[in-house]
Write a protein that holds these residues in place. Structure first.
Motif, PDB file in Angstrom:
ATOM      1  N   ILE A 165      55.211  52.706  49.166  1.00  0.00           N
ATOM      2  CA  ILE A 165      56.656  52.653  48.894  1.00  0.00           C
ATOM      3  C   ILE A 165      56.929  52.927  47.412  1.00  0.00           C
ATOM      4  O   ILE A 165      57.826  53.689  47.057  1.00  0.00           O
ATOM      5  CB  ILE A 165      57.249  51.285  49.304  1.00  0.00           C
ATOM      6  N   GLU A 166      56.098  52.332  46.553  1.00  0.00           N
ATOM      7  CA  GLU A 166      56.308  52.520  45.101  1.00  0.00           C
ATOM      8  C   GLU A 166      56.048  53.967  44.678  1.00  0.00           C
ATOM      9  O   GLU A 166      56.748  54.504  43.833  1.00  0.00           O
ATOM     10  CB  GLU A 166      55.434  51.541  44.313  1.00  0.00           C
ATOM     11  N   THR A 167      55.058  54.597  45.300  1.00  0.00           N
ATOM     12  CA  THR A 167      54.747  55.996  44.967  1.00  0.00           C
ATOM     13  C   THR A 167      55.870  56.934  45.402  1.00  0.00           C
ATOM     14  O   THR A 167      56.270  57.827  44.664  1.00  0.00           O
ATOM     15  CB  THR A 167      53.428  56.430  45.653  1.00  0.00           C
ATOM     16  N   HIS A 168      56.375  56.716  46.613  1.00  0.00           N
ATOM     17  CA  HIS A 168      57.365  57.646  47.176  1.00  0.00           C
ATOM     18  C   HIS A 168      58.811  57.323  46.801  1.00  0.00           C
ATOM     19  O   HIS A 168      59.630  58.234  46.686  1.00  0.00           O
ATOM     20  CB  HIS A 168      57.236  57.685  48.704  1.00  0.00           C
ATOM     21  N   PHE A 169      59.111  56.034  46.629  1.00  0.00           N
ATOM     22  CA  PHE A 169      60.515  55.656  46.419  1.00  0.00           C
ATOM     23  C   PHE A 169      60.716  54.745  45.211  1.00  0.00           C
ATOM     24  O   PHE A 169      61.770  54.126  45.059  1.00  0.00           O
ATOM     25  CB  PHE A 169      61.054  54.943  47.682  1.00  0.00           C
ATOM     26  N   GLY A 170      59.702  54.668  44.353  1.00  0.00           N
ATOM     27  CA  GLY A 170      59.728  53.735  43.222  1.00  0.00           C
ATOM     28  C   GLY A 170      60.843  53.954  42.221  1.00  0.00           C
ATOM     29  O   GLY A 170      61.184  53.052  41.462  1.00  0.00           O
ATOM     30  N   ASN A 171      61.448  55.158  42.203  1.00  0.00           N
ATOM     31  CA  ASN A 171      62.570  55.398  41.288  1.00  0.00           C
ATOM     32  C   ASN A 171      63.859  54.765  41.795  1.00  0.00           C
ATOM     33  O   ASN A 171      64.816  54.597  41.038  1.00  0.00           O
ATOM     34  CB  ASN A 171      62.812  56.899  41.094  1.00  0.00           C
ATOM     35  N   ASP A 172      63.889  54.448  43.084  1.00  0.00           N
ATOM     36  CA  ASP A 172      65.122  53.961  43.705  1.00  0.00           C
ATOM     37  C   ASP A 172      65.084  52.485  44.092  1.00  0.00           C
ATOM     38  O   ASP A 172      66.121  51.833  44.159  1.00  0.00           O
ATOM     39  CB  ASP A 172      65.435  54.771  44.972  1.00  0.00           C
ATOM     40  N   VAL A 173      63.889  51.979  44.395  1.00  0.00           N
ATOM     41  CA  VAL A 173      63.792  50.596  44.879  1.00  0.00           C
ATOM     42  C   VAL A 173      62.663  49.826  44.199  1.00  0.00           C
ATOM     43  O   VAL A 173      61.727  50.414  43.664  1.00  0.00           O
ATOM     44  CB  VAL A 173      63.572  50.544  46.420  1.00  0.00           C
ATOM     45  N   ASP A 174      62.782  48.503  44.255  1.00  0.00           N
ATOM     46  CA  ASP A 174      61.707  47.597  43.848  1.00  0.00           C
ATOM     47  C   ASP A 174      61.141  46.947  45.109  1.00  0.00           C
ATOM     48  O   ASP A 174      61.879  46.689  46.058  1.00  0.00           O
ATOM     49  CB  ASP A 174      62.250  46.489  42.930  1.00  0.00           C
ATOM     50  N   VAL A 175      59.835  46.687  45.078  1.00  0.00           N
ATOM     51  CA  VAL A 175      59.162  46.047  46.211  1.00  0.00           C
ATOM     52  C   VAL A 175      58.556  44.732  45.736  1.00  0.00           C
ATOM     53  O   VAL A 175      57.861  44.705  44.726  1.00  0.00           O
ATOM     54  CB  VAL A 175      58.013  46.933  46.747  1.00  0.00           C
ATOM     55  N   ALA A 176      58.810  43.666  46.481  1.00  0.00           N
ATOM     56  CA  ALA A 176      58.239  42.367  46.104  1.00  0.00           C
ATOM     57  C   ALA A 176      57.674  41.667  47.328  1.00  0.00           C
ATOM     58  O   ALA A 176      58.347  41.560  48.347  1.00  0.00           O
ATOM     59  CB  ALA A 176      59.310  41.497  45.463  1.00  0.00           C
ATOM     60  N   PRO A 177      56.418  41.195  47.239  1.00  0.00           N
ATOM     61  CA  PRO A 177      55.869  40.402  48.342  1.00  0.00           C
ATOM     62  C   PRO A 177      56.485  39.004  48.329  1.00  0.00           C
ATOM     63  O   PRO A 177      56.762  38.463  47.259  1.00  0.00           O
ATOM     64  CB  PRO A 177      54.367  40.324  48.031  1.00  0.00           C
TER      65      PRO A 177
END
Length: 269
Positions: A165-177
Motif C-alpha cells: 500500500i505504501e509503495t503504490h499509494f503512499g503519496n495519498d494515504v497513511d497506513v497504520a497497524p
C-alpha cells in the motif's frame, strides 16, 4: 477561570476494559463542563460507534472521528464540519488483491458510509460478524470516496501488505497497524491524524495549545499528545506514548485513571 479544552481518546482511555463509561467518568466529565471547560471526544472510532458515548457524557461540542479525518457535531449541522477522504480506486485495487495477501475483510467507511467485504466471518471488534445486503462492498456499491479503510489480514502477510500500500499509494494515504491482538491495518488520508482535528477544535474555541489537555493510550494518540500543552498518557499506555507525554496517570483505564487525573488537575469537587 483558565478555560481548558479537554480531548479524550475512547478505547483504553475514557472507556474501561468492557468498553463502557463508568459512573465516575460520566460524573467527572459533567463536572468539568459545568465548571466551564470544553470536553471533546477525539477517537479513531467511526461516528457510528462513538455517538452513544457522546450522548451518555452529555456533550454538545464537536466530535473528532476516524483519527482526525472527520469533525462534526452529532445531531446537528455545524458550519465548520469537515471530512478528509481518499480515492475509492485504492479500495478497488485492494479488493483485487484479496487472495494474494490473504485479506479476511476490507471495510470502507465515512460519516454516512459503511460497506465491507469479507471472505470469512471475522471476529474483529467494531465490525458486524454478518453483513446485511446493503453493507456489501464492491466496485458497484462504493460510489463515494471513503474517509477510512480497515483491513483484517493474515498476520504473516501484514507487513507485506503494508509495504504494498505504501509503495503504490503512499503519496495519498497513511497506513497504520492497530495495537492489540487483531492483525488489522487502518488507512486514512496522508498526513491526517488526531492532532489535525484537535488543532481545529483549539482554533474554533480560540484556546491556546498550553490550555489543551489530551488523554490517550496508543500509537494513534502520539501526535495529539505531543500537540497538547498537557499531553497525558494513561498508565496502561504504550512506552512510546509515555515518553512523548508530559505526564502519566497514576491509575489505568479500568480504574478511572483519566477521571481521577482530571478531577485532581481541575480541582473538581
Amino acid at each position: 477561570m483558565n478555560q481548558k479544552l479537554i480531548a479524550l481518546d475512547l478505547d483504553g482511555t475514557t472507556l474501561n476494559n468492557e468498553a463502557k463509561l463508568s459512573q465516575k467518568t460520566i460524573a467527572t466529565i459533567r463536572a468539568a463542563i459545568k465548571a466551564g471547560h470544553i470536553v471533546s471526544i477525539v477517537t479513531g472510532r467511526p461516528n457510528r460507534l462513538s455517538q452513544n458515548y457522546y450522548d451518555q457524557l452529555g456533550l454538545t461540542s464537536p466530535m473528532i472521528n476516524f483519527n482526525g479525518s472527520l469533525g462534526h457535531v452529532p445531531h446537528k449541522h455545524w458550519q465548520y464540519e469537515y471530512q478528509y477522504t481518499f480515492d475509492r480506486n485504492i479500495v478497488f485495487d485492494l479488493l483485487k488483491h484479496q487472495q494474494e495477501f490473504n485479506i479476511y475483510m476490507i471495510a470502507a467507511e465515512g460519516k454516512h458510509l459503511f460497506l465491507a467485504h469479507q471472505t470469512t466471518s471475522t471476529q474483529v471488534g467494531f465490525f458486524p460478524t454478518v453483513l446485511t445486503h446493503d453493507q456489501q462492498l464492491s466496485p458497484t456499491t462504493l460510489t463515494q470516496n471513503p474517509t477510512s479503510m480497515t483491513i483484517a489480514v493474515d498476520r504473516p502477510l501484514q507487513k507485506k501488505l503494508q509495504a504494498y500500500i505504501e509503495t503504490h499509494f503512499g503519496n495519498d494515504v497513511d497506513v497504520a497497524p492497530w495495537g492489540g491482538p487483531n492483525s488489522v491495518l487502518e488507512i486514512g488520508t496522508k498526513g491526517v491524524q488526531k492532532a489535525v482535528g484537535l488543532e481545529r477544535l483549539a482554533n474554533y474555541y480560540q484556546i491556546d495549545r498550553q490550555n489543551v489537555i489530551a488523554f490517550g493510550d496508543e500509537h494513534n494518540d502520539n501526535e495529539m499528545i505531543a500537540y497538547a500543552g498537557q499531553g497525558v498518557a494513561m498508565s496502561n499506555a504504550t512506552d512510546k506514548l509515555k515518553a512523548i507525554a508530559d505526564d502519566v496517570t497514576a491509575l489505568n483505564n479500568d480504574q478511572d485513571g483519566m477521571a481521577d487525573y482530571l478531577a485532581k488537575t481541575l480541582k473538581l469537587a
